[in-house]
Design a protein around this motif. Sequence first.
Motif, PDB file in Angstrom:
ATOM      1  N   UNK A   1      -7.086   4.493  12.076  1.00  0.00           N
ATOM      2  CA  UNK A   1      -7.297   5.725  12.854  1.00  0.00           C
ATOM      3  C   UNK A   1      -7.315   6.963  11.964  1.00  0.00           C
ATOM      4  N   UNK A   2      -6.816   6.828  10.715  1.00  0.00           N
ATOM      5  CA  UNK A   2      -6.756   7.971   9.802  1.00  0.00           C
ATOM      6  C   UNK A   2      -7.656   7.763   8.578  1.00  0.00           C
ATOM      7  N   UNK A   3      -8.619   6.848   8.683  1.00  0.00           N
ATOM      8  CA  UNK A   3      -9.409   6.478   7.515  1.00  0.00           C
ATOM      9  C   UNK A   3     -10.196   7.648   6.929  1.00  0.00           C
ATOM     10  N   UNK A   4     -10.648   8.573   7.770  1.00  0.00           N
ATOM     11  CA  UNK A   4     -11.407   9.714   7.256  1.00  0.00           C
ATOM     12  C   UNK A   4     -10.543  10.593   6.359  1.00  0.00           C
ATOM     13  N   UNK A   5      -9.279  10.768   6.736  1.00  0.00           N
ATOM     14  CA  UNK A   5      -8.364  11.571   5.925  1.00  0.00           C
ATOM     15  C   UNK A   5      -8.171  10.948   4.542  1.00  0.00           C
ATOM     16  N   UNK A   6      -8.231   9.614   4.485  1.00  0.00           N
ATOM     17  CA  UNK A   6      -8.027   8.902   3.215  1.00  0.00           C
ATOM     18  C   UNK A   6      -9.353   8.601   2.509  1.00  0.00           C
ATOM     19  N   UNK A   7     -10.424   9.213   2.992  1.00  0.00           N
ATOM     20  CA  UNK A   7     -11.724   9.014   2.357  1.00  0.00           C
ATOM     21  C   UNK A   7     -12.314   7.639   2.583  1.00  0.00           C
ATOM     22  N   UNK A   8     -11.790   6.906   3.539  1.00  0.00           N
ATOM     23  CA  UNK A   8     -12.340   5.597   3.856  1.00  0.00           C
ATOM     24  C   UNK A   8     -12.143   4.544   2.787  1.00  0.00           C
TER      25      UNK A   8
ATOM     26  N   UNK B   1     -11.420  -0.914   8.237  1.00  0.00           N
ATOM     27  CA  UNK B   1     -12.773  -0.727   7.717  1.00  0.00           C
ATOM     28  C   UNK B   1     -12.768   0.091   6.429  1.00  0.00           C
ATOM     29  N   UNK B   2     -11.580   0.350   5.870  1.00  0.00           N
ATOM     30  CA  UNK B   2     -11.496   1.043   4.578  1.00  0.00           C
ATOM     31  C   UNK B   2     -11.970   0.098   3.485  1.00  0.00           C
ATOM     32  N   UNK B   3     -12.571   0.661   2.440  1.00  0.00           N
ATOM     33  CA  UNK B   3     -13.089  -0.141   1.336  1.00  0.00           C
ATOM     34  C   UNK B   3     -12.066  -0.203   0.207  1.00  0.00           C
ATOM     35  N   UNK B   4     -11.789  -1.411  -0.267  1.00  0.00           N
ATOM     36  CA  UNK B   4     -10.877  -1.596  -1.393  1.00  0.00           C
ATOM     37  C   UNK B   4     -11.654  -1.389  -2.686  1.00  0.00           C
ATOM     38  N   UNK B   5     -11.241  -0.393  -3.484  1.00  0.00           N
ATOM     39  CA  UNK B   5     -11.958  -0.010  -4.700  1.00  0.00           C
ATOM     40  C   UNK B   5     -11.220  -0.519  -5.937  1.00  0.00           C
ATOM     41  N   UNK B   6     -11.720  -1.556  -6.609  1.00  0.00           N
ATOM     42  CA  UNK B   6     -11.067  -2.027  -7.837  1.00  0.00           C
ATOM     43  C   UNK B   6     -11.241  -1.026  -8.972  1.00  0.00           C
ATOM     44  N   UNK B   7     -10.228  -0.912  -9.830  1.00  0.00           N
ATOM     45  CA  UNK B   7     -10.329  -0.055 -11.015  1.00  0.00           C
ATOM     46  C   UNK B   7      -9.404  -0.642 -12.081  1.00  0.00           C
TER      47      UNK B   7
ATOM     48  N   UNK C   1      -2.758  17.964  -3.284  1.00  0.00           N
ATOM     49  CA  UNK C   1      -2.150  17.762  -1.954  1.00  0.00           C
ATOM     50  C   UNK C   1      -3.135  17.098  -0.987  1.00  0.00           C
ATOM     51  N   UNK C   2      -3.858  16.092  -1.493  1.00  0.00           N
ATOM     52  CA  UNK C   2      -4.816  15.351  -0.682  1.00  0.00           C
ATOM     53  C   UNK C   2      -4.262  13.975  -0.336  1.00  0.00           C
ATOM     54  N   UNK C   3      -4.526  13.477   0.871  1.00  0.00           N
ATOM     55  CA  UNK C   3      -4.088  12.131   1.231  1.00  0.00           C
ATOM     56  C   UNK C   3      -4.791  11.082   0.366  1.00  0.00           C
ATOM     57  N   UNK C   4      -4.062  10.055  -0.007  1.00  0.00           N
ATOM     58  CA  UNK C   4      -4.626   8.958  -0.789  1.00  0.00           C
ATOM     59  C   UNK C   4      -3.802   7.715  -0.506  1.00  0.00           C
ATOM     60  N   UNK C   5      -4.439   6.562  -0.512  1.00  0.00           N
ATOM     61  CA  UNK C   5      -3.723   5.297  -0.381  1.00  0.00           C
ATOM     62  C   UNK C   5      -4.103   4.424  -1.570  1.00  0.00           C
ATOM     63  N   UNK C   6      -3.105   3.858  -2.232  1.00  0.00           N
ATOM     64  CA  UNK C   6      -3.333   3.047  -3.431  1.00  0.00           C
ATOM     65  C   UNK C   6      -2.590   1.721  -3.302  1.00  0.00           C
TER      66      UNK C   6
ATOM     67  N   UNK D   1       0.852  -1.182   0.000  1.00  0.00           N
ATOM     68  CA  UNK D   1       0.000   0.000   0.000  1.00  0.00           C
ATOM     69  C   UNK D   1       0.889   1.234   0.000  1.00  0.00           C
ATOM     70  N   UNK D   2       0.572   2.171  -0.863  1.00  0.00           N
ATOM     71  CA  UNK D   2       1.419   3.333  -1.112  1.00  0.00           C
ATOM     72  C   UNK D   2       0.654   4.610  -0.790  1.00  0.00           C
ATOM     73  N   UNK D   3       1.350   5.552  -0.151  1.00  0.00           N
ATOM     74  CA  UNK D   3       0.773   6.852   0.209  1.00  0.00           C
ATOM     75  C   UNK D   3       1.778   7.940  -0.134  1.00  0.00           C
ATOM     76  N   UNK D   4       1.345   9.211  -0.151  1.00  0.00           N
ATOM     77  CA  UNK D   4       2.302  10.308  -0.338  1.00  0.00           C
ATOM     78  C   UNK D   4       3.384  10.274   0.741  1.00  0.00           C
ATOM     79  N   UNK D   5       4.595  10.672   0.390  1.00  0.00           N
ATOM     80  CA  UNK D   5       5.725  10.595   1.317  1.00  0.00           C
ATOM     81  C   UNK D   5       5.507  11.417   2.580  1.00  0.00           C
ATOM     82  N   UNK D   6       4.696  12.490   2.483  1.00  0.00           N
ATOM     83  CA  UNK D   6       4.477  13.336   3.656  1.00  0.00           C
ATOM     84  C   UNK D   6       3.242  12.925   4.468  1.00  0.00           C
ATOM     85  N   UNK D   7       2.625  11.799   4.134  1.00  0.00           N
ATOM     86  CA  UNK D   7       1.462  11.335   4.891  1.00  0.00           C
ATOM     87  C   UNK D   7       1.869  10.974   6.315  1.00  0.00           C
ATOM     88  N   UNK D   8       0.972  11.212   7.272  1.00  0.00           N
ATOM     89  CA  UNK D   8       1.273  10.904   8.667  1.00  0.00           C
ATOM     90  C   UNK D   8       1.370   9.399   8.894  1.00  0.00           C
ATOM     91  N   UNK D   9       0.605   8.646   8.159  1.00  0.00           N
ATOM     92  CA  UNK D   9       0.630   7.190   8.301  1.00  0.00           C
ATOM     93  C   UNK D   9       1.981   6.645   7.865  1.00  0.00           C
TER      94      UNK D   9
END
Length: 287
Positions: A133-140, A165-171, A187-192, A117-125
């Motif tokens: 605990x940060x799911x809201x920041x990542x849009x769940x 409880x985050x949802x895995x979104x296939x694309x 500059x929005x948090x995202x996890x991919x 799982x990959x996030x921006x380098x400046x993400x708190x996670x």
Amino acid sequence: MKLLKQLLLTAAFGAAVASAVPAFADGKPTIKIGYVEGWDDSVATSNVAAQVIETKLGYPVKLVPVAAGGMWGGVARGDLDATLSAWLPATHAAYWEQYKSKVVDLGANFNDAKIGLVVPADAKATSIADLESQKDAFGGRIVGIDAGAGVMKKADDAIKAYNLSLQLMPSSGSAMTAELARDMHANKPIVVTGWAPHWMFAKWKLKFLDDPKKVFGGAEHVDNVINPELEKKAPQVVAFLKKFQWKPGENESIMLAVQGGAKPDDAAKTWVSAHGDRVAAWTADAK
């Protein structure tokens, strides 16, 4: 005279056409290589190999876009001669267990591969465990790729292992990077779901989340896997594939060129023509 002129023009046209395509030796069979169209590393590696096999070894090549399962099954059945996109030991472990008695692994074309799982380098996670605990920041949600991909299966396992409880979104691979591009620009948090090698690490500052439970496994390698009959069908191609291995950063430059708008075969041609020493080393035993 008119008939003679027409014959000369026809001969000249035939010569021009012949010079515009690779000169394949008579009787050399077409080599069918399976790749996954949405995987940038698969596209880059397969197109470079095709260029080398065609221009240096004289075999025509057909690149066949397939899903991961179809890629392995095709090589096992002989519908495909090879794939250069076998992620082992973890990502494609299920496919390897299913088909290992019907294919031959010639070794890695890329070492130190990784999925996760990959996030921006400046993400708190910093760890997958931090996501809940940060799911809201990542849009769940976790933005994924095609549902049948190995990294998606592992991401689903990670959700269970870390009680997320985050949802895995296939694309798809392209849809995932398009969404990543939008959020990085905003500059929005995202996890991919991500993997290396991939051009996104050269374009943006990103990081893999730590995986203390080792759900995604450790370092992987991407291997050249063939149907056993290829050794008889095209021994020169097998000799090349045994030595075809990337150095760090090489295939990322091709992926970036394609992402920037170049056609995959054009990017591969450019790279091959500029790296004659590397190509000569790969084909040294194939002459």
